[in-house]
Structures are given as structure tokens and as C-alpha cells.
Design a protein around this motif. Sequence first.
Motif, PDB file in Angstrom:
ATOM      1  N   TYR A  35      -3.612  -9.431   1.205  1.00  0.00           N
ATOM      2  CA  TYR A  35      -2.720  -8.893   0.453  1.00  0.00           C
ATOM      3  C   TYR A  35      -2.394  -7.327   0.614  1.00  0.00           C
ATOM      4  O   TYR A  35      -1.089  -6.821   0.794  1.00  0.00           O
ATOM      5  CB  TYR A  35      -2.814  -9.318  -1.075  1.00  0.00           C
ATOM      6  CG  TYR A  35      -1.248  -9.214  -1.694  1.00  0.00           C
ATOM      7  CD1 TYR A  35      -0.383  -9.957  -1.324  1.00  0.00           C
ATOM      8  CD2 TYR A  35      -1.184  -8.190  -2.648  1.00  0.00           C
ATOM      9  CE1 TYR A  35       0.807  -9.891  -2.307  1.00  0.00           C
ATOM     10  CE2 TYR A  35       0.182  -8.051  -3.491  1.00  0.00           C
ATOM     11  CZ  TYR A  35       1.028  -9.134  -3.061  1.00  0.00           C
ATOM     12  OH  TYR A  35       2.200  -8.871  -3.729  1.00  0.00           O
ATOM     13  N   HIS A 178       5.224  -5.614  -5.859  1.00  0.00           N
ATOM     14  CA  HIS A 178       5.636  -7.341  -6.006  1.00  0.00           C
ATOM     15  C   HIS A 178       5.541  -7.458  -7.643  1.00  0.00           C
ATOM     16  O   HIS A 178       5.533  -6.447  -8.520  1.00  0.00           O
ATOM     17  CB  HIS A 178       4.080  -7.750  -5.883  1.00  0.00           C
ATOM     18  CG  HIS A 178       2.818  -7.257  -6.511  1.00  0.00           C
ATOM     19  ND1 HIS A 178       2.375  -6.106  -6.278  1.00  0.00           N
ATOM     20  CD2 HIS A 178       2.211  -7.825  -7.424  1.00  0.00           C
ATOM     21  CE1 HIS A 178       1.350  -5.913  -7.375  1.00  0.00           C
ATOM     22  NE2 HIS A 178       1.090  -6.777  -8.099  1.00  0.00           N
ATOM     23  N   GLU A 182       5.539 -14.400  -9.069  1.00  0.00           N
ATOM     24  CA  GLU A 182       5.329 -15.115  -7.737  1.00  0.00           C
ATOM     25  C   GLU A 182       4.026 -15.461  -7.567  1.00  0.00           C
ATOM     26  O   GLU A 182       3.702 -16.354  -6.523  1.00  0.00           O
ATOM     27  CB  GLU A 182       6.221 -14.270  -6.604  1.00  0.00           C
ATOM     28  CG  GLU A 182       5.416 -13.057  -6.495  1.00  0.00           C
ATOM     29  CD  GLU A 182       6.131 -12.268  -5.311  1.00  0.00           C
ATOM     30  OE1 GLU A 182       7.000 -12.668  -4.595  1.00  0.00           O
ATOM     31  OE2 GLU A 182       5.646 -10.990  -5.093  1.00  0.00           O
ATOM     32  N   HIS A 183       2.936 -14.788  -8.352  1.00  0.00           N
ATOM     33  CA  HIS A 183       1.767 -15.169  -7.970  1.00  0.00           C
ATOM     34  C   HIS A 183       1.139 -16.217  -9.082  1.00  0.00           C
ATOM     35  O   HIS A 183       0.209 -16.755  -8.746  1.00  0.00           O
ATOM     36  CB  HIS A 183       0.800 -13.876  -8.284  1.00  0.00           C
ATOM     37  CG  HIS A 183       1.218 -12.676  -7.433  1.00  0.00           C
ATOM     38  ND1 HIS A 183       0.894 -12.754  -6.179  1.00  0.00           N
ATOM     39  CD2 HIS A 183       1.738 -11.416  -7.467  1.00  0.00           C
ATOM     40  CE1 HIS A 183       1.305 -11.794  -5.445  1.00  0.00           C
ATOM     41  NE2 HIS A 183       1.851 -10.892  -6.108  1.00  0.00           N
ATOM     42  N   PHE A 225      10.166 -12.685   1.365  1.00  0.00           N
ATOM     43  CA  PHE A 225       8.939 -12.417   1.273  1.00  0.00           C
ATOM     44  C   PHE A 225       8.219 -12.402   2.613  1.00  0.00           C
ATOM     45  O   PHE A 225       8.358 -13.271   3.465  1.00  0.00           O
ATOM     46  CB  PHE A 225       8.018 -13.333   0.396  1.00  0.00           C
ATOM     47  CG  PHE A 225       6.551 -12.739   0.253  1.00  0.00           C
ATOM     48  CD1 PHE A 225       6.169 -11.906  -0.752  1.00  0.00           C
ATOM     49  CD2 PHE A 225       5.449 -13.368   0.960  1.00  0.00           C
ATOM     50  CE1 PHE A 225       4.841 -11.292  -0.763  1.00  0.00           C
ATOM     51  CE2 PHE A 225       4.402 -12.802   0.910  1.00  0.00           C
ATOM     52  CZ  PHE A 225       3.792 -11.813  -0.069  1.00  0.00           C
ATOM     53  N   ASP A 233       7.605  -5.081   1.485  1.00  0.00           N
ATOM     54  CA  ASP A 233       7.378  -4.055   0.688  1.00  0.00           C
ATOM     55  C   ASP A 233       8.294  -2.933   0.844  1.00  0.00           C
ATOM     56  O   ASP A 233       8.875  -2.185   0.006  1.00  0.00           O
ATOM     57  CB  ASP A 233       5.987  -3.517   0.858  1.00  0.00           C
ATOM     58  CG  ASP A 233       5.414  -2.078   0.363  1.00  0.00           C
ATOM     59  OD1 ASP A 233       5.541  -2.431  -1.004  1.00  0.00           O
ATOM     60  OD2 ASP A 233       4.968  -1.297   1.123  1.00  0.00           O
ATOM     61  N   THR A 267       3.590  -1.329  -8.265  1.00  0.00           N
ATOM     62  CA  THR A 267       2.840  -1.123  -7.091  1.00  0.00           C
ATOM     63  C   THR A 267       1.703  -0.190  -7.435  1.00  0.00           C
ATOM     64  O   THR A 267       1.666   0.126  -8.532  1.00  0.00           O
ATOM     65  CB  THR A 267       3.982  -0.444  -5.861  1.00  0.00           C
ATOM     66  OG1 THR A 267       2.997  -0.177  -4.548  1.00  0.00           O
ATOM     67  CG2 THR A 267       4.324   0.861  -6.477  1.00  0.00           C
TER      68      THR A 267
END
Length: 328
Positions: A35, A178, A182-183, A225, A233, A267
Motif C-alpha cells: 500500500y 485514501h 473502500e477498505h 484506483f 494518489d 493521508t
Amino acid sequence: MNNQIGTNDRLPEKNRSGGLEQDWAGDDQDWWDWYVTLAKNADAPTELVEGPGLPDVTPATDDELVHELAEPYDLEPSMVEAFGREAFVRLPGVLSPPVVRRLAERLEALLKAEHGDDVAGRFTALEQMWLHDDLMRAVALSPRIGGLAAALLEEPAVRLYHDNALSKEPGCGRTPWHHDAEHFPLQTVQAVTAWIPMSAIPGLMGPLSFARGRRVLEEVADLDFDKVGTSYDEAVAQRFVERQVAVESRPFAVGDISFHSALCFHTAGPNRTTQPRRALATTYFADGARVVESPTLISGTWRDFLPGVEPGGLAASELNPVVGRNRP
């Protein structure tokens, strides 16, 4: 979100082909090693500065720690309103310096036992510590922290998703932009993570930075993504500048805890100090949530956190106890 052209040797081989709609094929540390490669970084710092050190106090006893974590925190209504508006909030003095010192010392021992000393420049992690360590269990199941999570989400009760230890070692670069929705493989955005620093976190150490507002996701929803590179990013950062999205980035004092919603874009900067930037991160979600029908590799080792729960099922395994209730 589509399949990306290119390679990333931090991706497990089974995840290198296809899109995101697949289970993560590695372990949790593999996930973090992958990641952090998705963040755009300037050149690595050539010289690191001294870190702030641990709180200069006598550590709390284990009994004192457990007692403090069981006591409620006086949460101002304005803080609940701020969380609802901004999707994050920072609360001062949630933990006393002696409790932070005791937790920091214990976490250092756990991380060294798992990862050793040869970790310069890496992002090392541990999860599910509460299953085998009494002090980490006191944090993960803390009525104080869980109660704050329930109050901020304005939910009657919240369940534990998992605990996490996050150690950004000296020289480690940025964490990519992020948001946690989404995680977490959950059919709800009523989820929140408590980020609990194990020392003061000055700017050069890489504190969390938060994009302000619950609707920020709408500003970047059209961006794809990138599972192999830094394009996502970079695109998020550029879009925030173009659309003048306000970002809060400031140091953490000892005992401060931030809570960020699953909708909060965030972030963290590089750690340019000689001291590991360590934090505990515990995630909670609204009681009654279900698992999404199609979890993705971005959800990492989610089956470890929800054992026996299949896609579409109720997120309420034996490892997801109710740990926080909203006091009337």
C-alpha cells in the motif's frame, strides 16, 4: 475502478492480474508493504532529525491503564457536530501521558518481537493484538474509546472491526490519500477509526492530515484506483488543489486521539525523524451492518477480522463484540 496496466512487485502474484474484485492473497504486512508504494514521494530525506521521544513520565500501572480506559470521556456536543460536518475530529487529552507511555513501551516490545530491528524505511504493522495481549485488549475493548465512537457516529452501539498497530519507521515515506470506506468490506459508511498516537507527533514525523467535509468523496469519485502505481494518489491531491478542498494538517500532542469516518479522505506525511511514528488504530462500525457482496483486494485480510462471515452476511462474528454504546 478498473484494471491498471503495469506491474508492482509488492502485489502477491495472484493479485497481479485482473481488477480489484478479488481477495487479497497475502498477509496483513504484505498489504501494508504494497500500500505504501501507492503514495507519491519526493526524494528520501538525506538527514533525519531527532524525534520527540516518549512522554517523560512514569508509566501507568496496568491497573491504572485499565481503569482510565473504562472511564467515560466528557465529549462536548460541538465535537459531535464537528465530526458530522467534517468527517473527522481531534479530541485532546483522551489518554493521560502515563497511560500513553505504558502503551508505547508495550507496543515497542510487540513490534520488535514480530518484525525485529531491521525495519528502517518501512511501514510495519500488527493487527488483532487484542486476542493475545492484555493491554492491547484493554484498548480495543475500551468503553471510553468505544463509547466515543458510538457517540460520534450517533449510533446506539458499535462493534469492533479490528485493532491495528501502525509504525512508520524512520525514513518511511507518505501514506497515500485514501478513505476507509473502500477498505472496510461493509455495507455502511457508519464506521470510524480511532487513531491513537504513542507519543507527540510533530509535523516532521508524519501526523495524519484530513480533507475537510463529508462530501469530499464526491470531488474524486470519478478517479480510478491504481493498484500498481501512484496515479490515484497524485490525481486526488491535484483535484483537492483544483477544487480548493481544505486540508487540516497539524501536530498531535501526547494524549490526543483523532477519529476519522470511513468517508474521510486522509493521508500522512513521511517520517523524517529518527523515532518510529507509532500509533494504535482501532476501527468500529455500527451494530447491524452487513458485509458487501463483492469485497476487493483493497480490503486486505478482512476474513481474519470477520471469521466465518461470508459476503452479504451480518458482520457480527465472535471477533466483533459490541464495545461501545451511546450514552443518552
